[in-house]
Every structure is written in C-alpha cells, then in structure tokens.
Motif scaffolding. Structure first.
Motif, mmCIF file in Angstrom:
data_model
loop_
_atom_site.group_PDB
_atom_site.id
_atom_site.type_symbol
_atom_site.label_atom_id
_atom_site.label_comp_id
_atom_site.label_asym_id
_atom_site.label_seq_id
_atom_site.Cartn_x
_atom_site.Cartn_y
_atom_site.Cartn_z
ATOM 1 N N THR A 1 40.266 40.322 35.571
ATOM 2 C CA THR A 1 39.275 39.274 35.842
ATOM 3 C C THR A 1 38.137 39.844 36.674
ATOM 4 O OG1 THR A 1 40.418 38.574 37.851
ATOM 5 C CG2 THR A 1 40.996 37.416 35.815
ATOM 6 N N ASP A 2 37.016 39.129 36.660
ATOM 7 C CA ASP A 2 35.874 39.412 37.537
ATOM 8 C C ASP A 2 35.363 40.843 37.430
ATOM 9 O OD1 ASP A 2 35.971 36.778 38.521
ATOM 10 O OD2 ASP A 2 37.448 37.349 40.015
ATOM 11 N N LEU A 3 34.820 41.196 36.269
ATOM 12 C CA LEU A 3 34.249 42.529 36.065
ATOM 13 C C LEU A 3 32.856 42.591 36.662
ATOM 14 C CD1 LEU A 3 34.210 45.363 34.728
ATOM 15 C CD2 LEU A 3 33.266 44.223 32.692
ATOM 16 N N TYR A 4 32.629 43.607 37.480
ATOM 17 C CA TYR A 4 31.311 43.884 38.049
ATOM 18 C C TYR A 4 30.872 45.257 37.552
ATOM 19 C CZ TYR A 4 32.329 40.127 41.319
ATOM 20 O OH TYR A 4 32.653 38.931 41.877
ATOM 21 N N VAL A 5 29.634 45.358 37.068
ATOM 22 C CA VAL A 5 29.047 46.637 36.687
ATOM 23 C C VAL A 5 27.840 46.846 37.579
ATOM 24 C CG1 VAL A 5 28.000 47.993 34.830
ATOM 25 C CG2 VAL A 5 29.838 46.364 34.303
ATOM 26 N N ILE A 6 27.864 47.933 38.344
ATOM 27 C CA ILE A 6 26.816 48.211 39.326
ATOM 28 C C ILE A 6 26.032 49.430 38.840
ATOM 29 C CG2 ILE A 6 26.354 48.814 41.731
ATOM 30 C CD1 ILE A 6 29.274 47.587 42.207
ATOM 31 N N LEU A 7 24.711 49.260 38.686
ATOM 32 C CA LEU A 7 23.837 50.336 38.250
ATOM 33 C C LEU A 7 23.005 50.768 39.456
ATOM 34 C CD1 LEU A 7 22.570 48.665 34.966
ATOM 35 C CD2 LEU A 7 24.494 50.235 35.221
ATOM 36 N N ILE A 8 23.124 52.038 39.837
ATOM 37 C CA ILE A 8 22.394 52.555 40.991
ATOM 38 C C ILE A 8 21.247 53.400 40.472
ATOM 39 C CG2 ILE A 8 22.529 53.981 43.078
ATOM 40 C CD1 ILE A 8 25.536 53.135 43.146
#
Length: 91
Positions: free
Chosen positions: A82-89
């Motif tokens: 659950t609760d997928l986060y994709v962080i692009l730096i």
C-alpha cells in the motif's frame, strides 16, 4: 493496482534527474515494480521493490529539456503493498 501511463510530470525548464526513490508505506509479500519513462516511451529506470522490503533508491543522470515529461508506470503491484511513493530528485 497495476497502472500505466496515468501519471505525467512535465518539466517547464531543462533539468537533470539525479535520483529515483520508491517507497511503500505498507510492505507487500510479493514484488512491486515501477517503471519511469521519458516522454512516455524511453525507459529510464525500472525499480523493483522485492517482497518484504519497503524502499529502493537508484542513482541516475537523465537530462530533460523544457516540455519533456516523465511517466510513472506501476507494472507489478505487490500483494498487500500500500501507499506507493515515487520521489524524483532533480538538479
């Protein structure tokens, strides 16, 4: 759920994508795979969070010009994840 081509992030100016991090708030018992594409077709990163893990962090160096876009595709959804986060730096 498995979903492709839904999320698009447009770049208003030239940037360099330096890191892609994926995080699951709820760990799945099977793998979750996230594919990041440039302009909807060129795969620039595939991140697979294996079952029982919550995080993957990948260094990259991808140049984007103004009006390019990033597509985030979930091609495999881990059982129970659950609760997928994709962080692009960017830099």
């Amino acid at each position: 759920s498995v979903n492709t081509g839904v999320e698009r992030i447009y770049t208003p100016v030239a940037i360099t994508l330096q890191r892609i991090a994926c995080y699951l708030g709820g760990i799945g018992s099977t793998s979750t795979t996230v594919v990041v594409k440039k302009n909807g077709s060129t795969t620039i990163n595939t991140s697979t969070i294996t079952g029982g893990n919550s995080y993957i962090n990948t260094a990259t160096s991808i140049s984007l010009v103004a009006n390019d876009y990033i597509t985030i595709d979930v091609t495999a959804a881990g059982t129970g994840a659950t609760d997928l986060y994709v962080i692009l730096i960017i830099g």
